[in-house]
Design an enzyme around this catalytic site. Structure first.
Site, mmCIF file in Angstrom:
data_model
loop_
_atom_site.group_PDB
_atom_site.id
_atom_site.type_symbol
_atom_site.label_atom_id
_atom_site.label_comp_id
_atom_site.label_asym_id
_atom_site.label_seq_id
_atom_site.Cartn_x
_atom_site.Cartn_y
_atom_site.Cartn_z
ATOM 1 N N HIS A 31 4.965 -8.469 -42.264
ATOM 2 C CA HIS A 31 5.904 -8.415 -43.381
ATOM 3 C C HIS A 31 6.379 -9.824 -43.726
ATOM 4 O O HIS A 31 6.315 -10.738 -42.896
ATOM 5 C CB HIS A 31 7.107 -7.544 -43.023
ATOM 6 C CG HIS A 31 6.792 -6.089 -42.934
ATOM 7 N ND1 HIS A 31 7.770 -5.126 -42.904
ATOM 8 C CD2 HIS A 31 5.613 -5.424 -42.883
ATOM 9 C CE1 HIS A 31 7.214 -3.937 -42.829
ATOM 10 N NE2 HIS A 31 5.900 -4.084 -42.808
ATOM 11 N N GLU B 9 9.335 -11.070 -44.011
ATOM 12 C CA GLU B 9 10.390 -11.569 -43.124
ATOM 13 C C GLU B 9 9.804 -12.082 -41.805
ATOM 14 O O GLU B 9 10.251 -13.115 -41.282
ATOM 15 C CB GLU B 9 11.411 -10.469 -42.808
ATOM 16 C CG GLU B 9 12.119 -9.919 -44.016
ATOM 17 C CD GLU B 9 11.465 -8.656 -44.581
ATOM 18 O OE1 GLU B 9 12.204 -7.780 -45.042
ATOM 19 O OE2 GLU B 9 10.217 -8.558 -44.565
ATOM 20 N N CYS C 23 13.123 -3.698 -43.627
ATOM 21 C CA CYS C 23 12.898 -2.427 -42.939
ATOM 22 C C CYS C 23 13.539 -2.518 -41.546
ATOM 23 O O CYS C 23 14.042 -3.566 -41.137
ATOM 24 C CB CYS C 23 11.398 -2.145 -42.840
ATOM 25 S SG CYS C 23 10.525 -3.246 -41.687
ATOM 26 N N CYS D 85 11.900 -5.282 -39.283
ATOM 27 C CA CYS D 85 12.311 -6.644 -39.643
ATOM 28 C C CYS D 85 13.783 -6.886 -39.322
ATOM 29 O O CYS D 85 14.144 -7.962 -38.837
ATOM 30 C CB CYS D 85 12.026 -6.901 -41.117
ATOM 31 S SG CYS D 85 10.245 -6.989 -41.474
#
Length: 147
Positions: free
Chosen positions: A53, A55, A83, A86
């Protein structure tokens, strides 16, 4: 334009890079002392890695730039609400502040794990939320038209 908007625009640029690669358009930048020390965008399809992701990419870059895993003097700017995965990683990094654009009712940490961030972390939302939300909506709208 204030600093939050300026850095969120950089995160939007990262999200656009993801979209150009056929990735869900999420982008992130991490700032320390007025300097961008980490950038990232979604690479889950490119890397075939569910943890890639935006992040996570930015966290890895920032930790490398600082030479350590703790980001307690840093701010993350991300186009979409993190999410749970993360948010957990952000919590472990002890990041000082998280700023996100659009909320994610389906997968966002605020719904499923509101305590995931470090207790001292300040969280702000809604910075350029329309622009950030439009990126994701446009991506999924185009994806639905293909199928």
């Amino acid at each position: 334009m204030n600093d939050d908007e300026r850095y969120m625009r950089l995160a939007i640029q990262e999200a656009e890079k993801a979209m150009d690669k056929g990735e869900i358009p999420v982008g992130a930048v991490i700032v320390a002392g007025g300097r961008v020390i980490g950038r990232g965008h979604n690479l889950t399809e490119t890397l075939q890695d569910v943890t890639a992701h935006a992040e996570m990419q930015a966290l890895t870059a920032a930790a490398g730039a600082l030479g350590g895993k703790y980001l307690d003097q840093c701010t993350l700017y991300v186009t979409l609400e993190p999410c749970v995965m993360c948010a957990g990683a952000l919590g472990w990094s002890q990041i000082s502040r998280v700023v996100y654009g659009a909320s994610d009712e389906k997968r966002g940490f605020r719904t499923f794990a509101p305590q995931a961030l470090h207790p001292r972390c300040q969280c702000d939302s809604g910075v350029l939320k329309e622009e950030c939300g439009t990126l994701v909506k446009t991506f999924f709208s185009k994806l639905r038209k293909k199928t």
